[in-house]
Design a protein around this motif. Structure first.
Motif, mmCIF file in Angstrom:
data_model
loop_
_atom_site.group_PDB
_atom_site.id
_atom_site.type_symbol
_atom_site.label_atom_id
_atom_site.label_comp_id
_atom_site.label_asym_id
_atom_site.label_seq_id
_atom_site.Cartn_x
_atom_site.Cartn_y
_atom_site.Cartn_z
ATOM 1 N N ALA A 1 0.751 -1.254 0.002
ATOM 2 C CA ALA A 1 -0.078 -0.043 -0.192
ATOM 3 C C ALA A 1 0.742 1.222 -0.077
ATOM 4 O O ALA A 1 0.366 2.119 -1.000
ATOM 5 N N LEU A 2 1.750 1.298 0.906
ATOM 6 C CA LEU A 2 2.645 2.371 0.847
ATOM 7 C C LEU A 2 3.489 2.681 -0.376
ATOM 8 O O LEU A 2 3.755 3.705 -0.723
ATOM 9 N N SER A 3 3.908 1.457 -0.925
ATOM 10 C CA SER A 3 4.665 1.657 -2.158
ATOM 11 C C SER A 3 3.750 2.395 -3.386
ATOM 12 O O SER A 3 4.461 3.127 -4.304
ATOM 13 N N GLY A 4 2.441 2.259 -3.148
ATOM 14 C CA GLY A 4 1.428 3.071 -4.018
ATOM 15 C C GLY A 4 1.893 4.351 -4.206
ATOM 16 O O GLY A 4 1.136 5.177 -5.063
ATOM 17 N N SER A 5 2.363 5.000 -3.030
ATOM 18 C CA SER A 5 2.513 6.260 -2.909
ATOM 19 C C SER A 5 3.545 6.932 -3.987
ATOM 20 O O SER A 5 3.846 8.101 -4.534
ATOM 21 N N HIS A 6 4.429 5.875 -4.697
ATOM 22 C CA HIS A 6 5.225 5.975 -5.896
ATOM 23 C C HIS A 6 4.566 6.409 -7.194
ATOM 24 O O HIS A 6 4.788 6.469 -8.323
ATOM 25 N N THR A 7 2.977 6.820 -6.933
ATOM 26 C CA THR A 7 2.245 7.091 -8.114
ATOM 27 C C THR A 7 2.351 8.619 -8.491
ATOM 28 O O THR A 7 1.830 8.986 -9.452
ATOM 29 N N ILE A 8 3.052 9.324 -7.434
ATOM 30 C CA ILE A 8 3.522 10.605 -7.698
ATOM 31 C C ILE A 8 4.873 10.579 -7.637
ATOM 32 O O ILE A 8 5.510 9.818 -6.775
ATOM 33 N N GLY A 9 5.432 11.851 -8.193
ATOM 34 C CA GLY A 9 7.015 12.007 -7.833
ATOM 35 C C GLY A 9 7.886 11.489 -9.014
ATOM 36 O O GLY A 9 7.395 10.935 -9.893
ATOM 37 N N ASP A 10 9.270 11.795 -8.853
ATOM 38 C CA ASP A 10 10.269 11.372 -9.579
ATOM 39 C C ASP A 10 11.271 10.622 -8.929
ATOM 40 O O ASP A 10 11.367 10.688 -7.665
ATOM 41 N N SER A 11 12.202 10.108 -9.652
ATOM 42 C CA SER A 11 13.535 9.187 -9.263
ATOM 43 C C SER A 11 14.531 9.598 -10.117
ATOM 44 O O SER A 11 14.349 10.058 -11.312
ATOM 45 N N VAL B 1 2.053 6.932 -16.424
ATOM 46 C CA VAL B 1 0.764 7.142 -16.943
ATOM 47 C C VAL B 1 0.202 8.391 -16.419
ATOM 48 O O VAL B 1 -0.304 9.231 -17.126
ATOM 49 N N SER B 2 0.267 8.564 -14.899
ATOM 50 C CA SER B 2 -0.463 9.868 -14.370
ATOM 51 C C SER B 2 0.644 10.432 -13.431
ATOM 52 O O SER B 2 0.283 10.171 -12.321
ATOM 53 N N PRO B 3 1.682 10.866 -13.767
ATOM 54 C CA PRO B 3 2.804 11.253 -12.893
ATOM 55 C C PRO B 3 2.544 12.330 -11.742
ATOM 56 O O PRO B 3 3.111 12.291 -10.820
ATOM 57 N N THR B 4 1.318 13.154 -11.982
ATOM 58 C CA THR B 4 0.847 14.118 -10.946
ATOM 59 C C THR B 4 -0.395 13.789 -10.284
ATOM 60 O O THR B 4 -0.789 14.701 -9.583
ATOM 61 N N LYS B 5 -0.857 12.550 -10.454
ATOM 62 C CA LYS B 5 -2.346 12.453 -9.941
ATOM 63 C C LYS B 5 -2.096 11.138 -9.039
ATOM 64 O O LYS B 5 -1.492 10.302 -9.292
ATOM 65 N N PHE B 6 -2.458 11.180 -7.876
ATOM 66 C CA PHE B 6 -2.441 10.130 -6.834
ATOM 67 C C PHE B 6 -3.553 9.242 -7.023
ATOM 68 O O PHE B 6 -4.679 9.412 -6.569
ATOM 69 N N ASP B 7 -3.197 8.218 -7.758
ATOM 70 C CA ASP B 7 -4.359 7.355 -8.165
ATOM 71 C C ASP B 7 -3.585 5.645 -8.177
ATOM 72 O O ASP B 7 -2.463 5.754 -7.488
ATOM 73 N N ASN B 8 -4.329 4.800 -8.709
ATOM 74 C CA ASN B 8 -3.443 3.419 -8.536
ATOM 75 C C ASN B 8 -3.126 3.024 -9.961
ATOM 76 O O ASN B 8 -2.714 1.735 -10.098
ATOM 77 N N ALA B 9 -2.584 3.793 -10.883
ATOM 78 C CA ALA B 9 -1.729 3.361 -12.123
ATOM 79 C C ALA B 9 -0.399 3.115 -11.900
ATOM 80 O O ALA B 9 0.129 2.330 -12.427
ATOM 81 N N TYR B 10 -0.070 3.019 -10.533
ATOM 82 C CA TYR B 10 1.399 2.623 -10.019
ATOM 83 C C TYR B 10 1.190 1.240 -10.414
ATOM 84 O O TYR B 10 1.946 0.538 -10.825
ATOM 85 N N TYR B 11 0.047 0.509 -9.837
ATOM 86 C CA TYR B 11 0.125 -0.955 -9.900
ATOM 87 C C TYR B 11 -0.401 -1.602 -11.060
ATOM 88 O O TYR B 11 0.420 -2.589 -11.636
#
Length: 298
Positions: free
Chosen positions: A187-197, A246-256
């Motif tokens: 769940a917390l890894s899902g926070s990578h739905t926003i931000g950069d590396s 997919v949606s780098p500035t939107k907190f959603d579930n595209a990360y998964y």
């Protein structure tokens, strides 16, 4: 589907940000001593995120990096002095931790409103929550009443924060040391739905520099080809790449969705799908919103 995933992320964030070195935390802690505290934090964060959307992820990351070292006590915010070696100098924070000026601005405003009342640790926890909400993520009540640390732990910062190239077992071990489990991890890894590396955080996946010289076969090769021009074998260490293309500035579930397509940017993202059955089931659950026949166990 998204609501369920958001609930789990919010629950896990509460588990992290609700930790304190001592005392009882509750959301109404400042209702009488500084009733405008939460509104003031939100106002400053909103202005900062409006100016630079990336700041939301930066503030959320600061909370994570603070809480994994000595608890959520703002030790990360301390600068080096005669008796303190700042956690800002650790490998996970050096050249990458940012957003301190936003927190300084919040603290300055609150000191004028209600001097010596609101802790920096609470400010950080509130700023992370507000950053999540401002980018479309879940909201939650933040337990308040933390006390600020007077010491830092450089070694704790170097050893406790999971590196981006972590194996699954390393990730789970470091989370368990904080009282968190595999559900919290995914769940917390899902926070990578926003931000950069930074390039340096995932270069080894493009070139397998520590292995047999072949690219990482868990990384989609068309995606890898898009990354290589700005992340060469050497140089470009600080070049930034979005964690969620997919949606780098939107907190959603595209990360998964990205992980399921073998397009998780960091090794610590992709191993959630490839190295553990429980985490694999959770990745699918958080994206597809299905029901598990049994709750995952490691």
């Amino acid at each position: 589907m998204v609501h369920f995933m958001s609930f789990l992320i919010a629950f896990s964030l509460i588990a992290v940000s609700g930790k304190a070195s001592s005392g009882f935390l509750y959301p109404q802690f400042y209702d009488h001593s500084c009733p405008r505290a939460q509104a003031m934090v939100k106002s400053v964060v909103a202005k900062a995120v409006a100016k630079e959307t990336r700041m939301a992820a930066s503030l959320l990351r600061l909370l994570f990096h603070d809480c994994f070292v000595k608890g959520c006590d703002a030790s990360l915010l301390l600068d080096s002095s005669g008796t303190i070696t700042s956690e800002k100098r650790s490998n996970p924070n050096r050249n990458s931790a940012r957003g301190f000026e936003v927190l300084d601005g919040i603290k300055s405003a609150l000191e004028k409103e209600c001097p010596q009342t609101v802790s920096c640790a609470d400010i950080l926890a509130l700023a992370a929550r507000d950053s999540t909400v401002l980018t479309g993520g879940p909201s939650w009540e933040v337990p308040l009443g933390r006390r600020d640390s007077r010491s830092a732990s450089l070694s704790g910062s170097n050893n406790n924060i999971p590196p981006p190239n972590s194996t699954f077992q390393t990730l789970l071990t470091k989370f368990k040391l904080q009282g968190l489990d595999v559900v919290d991890l995914v769940a917390l890894s899902g926070s990578h739905t926003i931000g950069d590396s930074r390039c340096t955080s995932f270069r080894q996946r493009l070139y397998n520099q520590s292995g047999n010289g072949q690219p990482d076969n868990t990384l989609d090769q068309s995606y890898a080809a898009q990354l290589r021009p700005r992340c060469p074998r050497s140089g470009g260490d600080q070049n930034l790449f979005v964690l969620d293309f997919v949606s780098p500035t939107k907190f959603d579930n595209a990360y998964y969705k990205n992980i399921l397509a073998s397009k998780g940017l960091l090794n610590s993202d992709q191993v959630l799908l490839t190295k553990n059955k429980a985490s694999m089931e959770l990745v699918n659950l958080y994206f597809f919103g299905g029901q598990l026949s049994t709750w995952p166990t490691t």
